[in-house]
Design a protein around this motif. Structure first.
Motif, mmCIF file in Angstrom:
data_model
loop_
_atom_site.group_PDB
_atom_site.id
_atom_site.type_symbol
_atom_site.label_atom_id
_atom_site.label_comp_id
_atom_site.label_asym_id
_atom_site.label_seq_id
_atom_site.Cartn_x
_atom_site.Cartn_y
_atom_site.Cartn_z
ATOM 1 N N ASP A 201 0.696 -1.180 -0.032
ATOM 2 C CA ASP A 201 0.080 -0.146 -0.017
ATOM 3 C C ASP A 201 0.897 1.310 0.079
ATOM 4 O OD1 ASP A 201 -2.242 -1.537 -0.136
ATOM 5 O OD2 ASP A 201 -2.720 -1.292 2.015
ATOM 6 N N ARG A 204 2.611 1.749 -3.637
ATOM 7 C CA ARG A 204 1.651 2.364 -4.299
ATOM 8 C C ARG A 204 1.477 3.666 -4.335
ATOM 9 N NH1 ARG A 204 -2.608 -2.870 -4.599
ATOM 10 N NH2 ARG A 204 -1.736 -4.097 -6.163
ATOM 11 N N TYR A 205 1.183 3.916 -3.116
ATOM 12 C CA TYR A 205 0.828 5.483 -2.814
ATOM 13 C C TYR A 205 2.167 6.414 -3.485
ATOM 14 C CZ TYR A 205 0.397 9.932 -1.120
ATOM 15 O OH TYR A 205 0.410 11.238 -0.660
ATOM 16 N N ARG A 207 4.417 5.475 -5.661
ATOM 17 C CA ARG A 207 4.347 5.638 -7.094
ATOM 18 C C ARG A 207 3.164 6.132 -7.675
ATOM 19 N NH1 ARG A 207 2.772 -0.265 -9.093
ATOM 20 N NH2 ARG A 207 0.775 0.515 -8.506
ATOM 21 N N ASP A 208 1.897 6.062 -7.355
ATOM 22 C CA ASP A 208 0.837 6.631 -8.167
ATOM 23 C C ASP A 208 0.320 7.932 -7.472
ATOM 24 O OD1 ASP A 208 0.911 4.185 -9.362
ATOM 25 O OD2 ASP A 208 -0.782 3.303 -7.961
ATOM 26 N N CYS A 217 10.447 3.416 -4.529
ATOM 27 C CA CYS A 217 9.215 2.700 -4.301
ATOM 28 C C CYS A 217 9.504 1.201 -4.109
ATOM 29 C CB CYS A 217 8.454 2.771 -5.631
ATOM 30 S SG CYS A 217 7.852 4.252 -5.698
ATOM 31 N N ALA A 221 8.575 -1.241 -0.838
ATOM 32 C CA ALA A 221 7.701 -2.457 -1.374
ATOM 33 C C ALA A 221 8.290 -3.621 -0.943
ATOM 34 C CB ALA A 221 7.631 -2.632 -2.958
ATOM 35 N N GLU A 238 1.282 -9.745 -7.158
ATOM 36 C CA GLU A 238 0.959 -8.460 -7.402
ATOM 37 C C GLU A 238 2.214 -7.779 -6.862
ATOM 38 O OE1 GLU A 238 -2.664 -6.833 -5.917
ATOM 39 O OE2 GLU A 238 -3.349 -8.801 -5.464
ATOM 40 N N GLU A 242 4.383 -5.537 -9.807
ATOM 41 C CA GLU A 242 4.344 -4.036 -9.744
ATOM 42 C C GLU A 242 5.676 -3.436 -9.515
ATOM 43 O OE1 GLU A 242 0.959 -2.337 -7.809
ATOM 44 O OE2 GLU A 242 -0.140 -4.411 -7.917
#
Length: 313
Positions: A201, A204-205, A207-208, A217, A221, A238, A242
């Motif tokens: 989580d 992903r935050y 990165r996005d 990242c 991760a 996943e 990613e």
């Protein structure tokens, strides 16, 4: 835990650039009002202030997203220099001043340990010709963790302190490691929870939502053998699809920092840290199953990092 996508934060962030306005007593830059006019025309989406302070021209640029600032600061710096009629090269004779940690846009002064005090603007400063990635990371982690998760914030501060202690063996990667130390647990923030697995989580935050560096990242991760816990949770496919595996030396270093820091932010042995985690979560928790499976790898990471420290002294 409801699976809702994290909301993007709208904190204002800024950078301060300082240029010598005179060389040998002669003005080498236009008046502040003219510079402001040029820059506002060039960057209409930014809030820009230009101030003349004695022989220094200070330019403050504010953005609405921390990642926007960090992702494009190199280009913005070049464009700002071009707008001023100066060379865009880093070796320009019009250097940026070392402004790391200084007061800008309503920020408080830095604390004795160098950690920026709370501020409503999340102001970032330029250090030489770079934005300090660690300062940005520290401010982001503070915003996400300090008030809602104070114990997690205490741990993160300790992990960042351990990261700074590894600077002698990291060379140019010291800043990246410290940034990852600040950010490794942001996935616990209720604003960011999606899968309930904090390494994924949080990464992903970054990165996005923050468009952060890929290496950063990846460190978040995979931190502290997270891929093993991902397998326990059915999320390994996943995570590995990613995010690419981080540099092994940096992964060791981040595991060292995390696994030698208590929840309260104090230094502890890796064995005691692992025992504390297992005891805190209990025998039936997925976290306990993970930590026991990861124990040999985590201990090895700490030992390898300790060996590198010994060889460096």
């Amino acid at each position: 835990m409801d699976g809702a996508a994290p909301q993007r934060r709208q904190d204002c962030v800024g950078t301060v650039l300082a240029f010598p306005a005179r060389t040998g007593g002669v003005m080498t830059l236009p008046p502040a009002s003219r510079v402001a006019e040029l820059l506002k025309a060039r960057f209409p989406a930014s809030d820009i202030d230009v101030m003349q302070e004695s022989d220094i021209l200070r330019i403050e640029v504010r953005y609405r997203n921390a990642s926007s600032l960090f992702a494009v600061i190199g280009d913005e710096r070049s464009l700002l220099l071009v707008a001023l009629g100066a060379s865009p090269e880093p070796s320009s004779s019009i250097p940026l001043s070392n402004e790391r940690g200084r007061v800008t846009a309503g920020c408080g002064e830095t604390s004795p340990d160098g950690m920026p005090r709370p501020c409503t603007s999340l102001a970032l400063c330029v250090a030489s010709d770079l934005v300090s990635q660690a300062v940005w990371a520290a401010q982001l982690a503070r915003t996400l963790l300090e008030v809602p998760l104070p114990r997690r914030w205490a741990h993160v501060q300790g992990v960042a302190g351990q990261a700074r202690s590894l600077a002698p063996i990291l060379g140019g990667d010291a800043e990246l490691l410290e940034a990852s130390a600040w950010l490794h647990d942001i996935g616990y923030s209720l604003d960011l929870v999606d899968t309930g697995f904090h390494p994924l989580d949080g990464a992903r935050y970054l990165r996005d939502g923050e468009h952060a560096d890929r290496a950063l990242c990846s460190l978040v991760a995979y931190h502290s053998c997270a891929i093993i816990e991902a397998e326990e949770r059915g999320l390994a496919a996943e995570l590995s699809a990613e995010f690419e595996s981080p540099d092994a030396r940096l992964a060791d270093a981040l595991a060292y920092c995390d696994m030698t820091t208590t929840p309260a932010g104090n230094v502890v042995s890796v064995n005691d840290r692992i025992s504390e985690i297992a005891e805190r979560y209990g025998p039936h928790s997925v976290v306990t199953r993970f930590i026991r499976k990861a124990e040999p790898s985590l201990i090895s990471s700490v030992l390898r990092t300790n060996q590198r420290l010994c060889l460096a002294h």
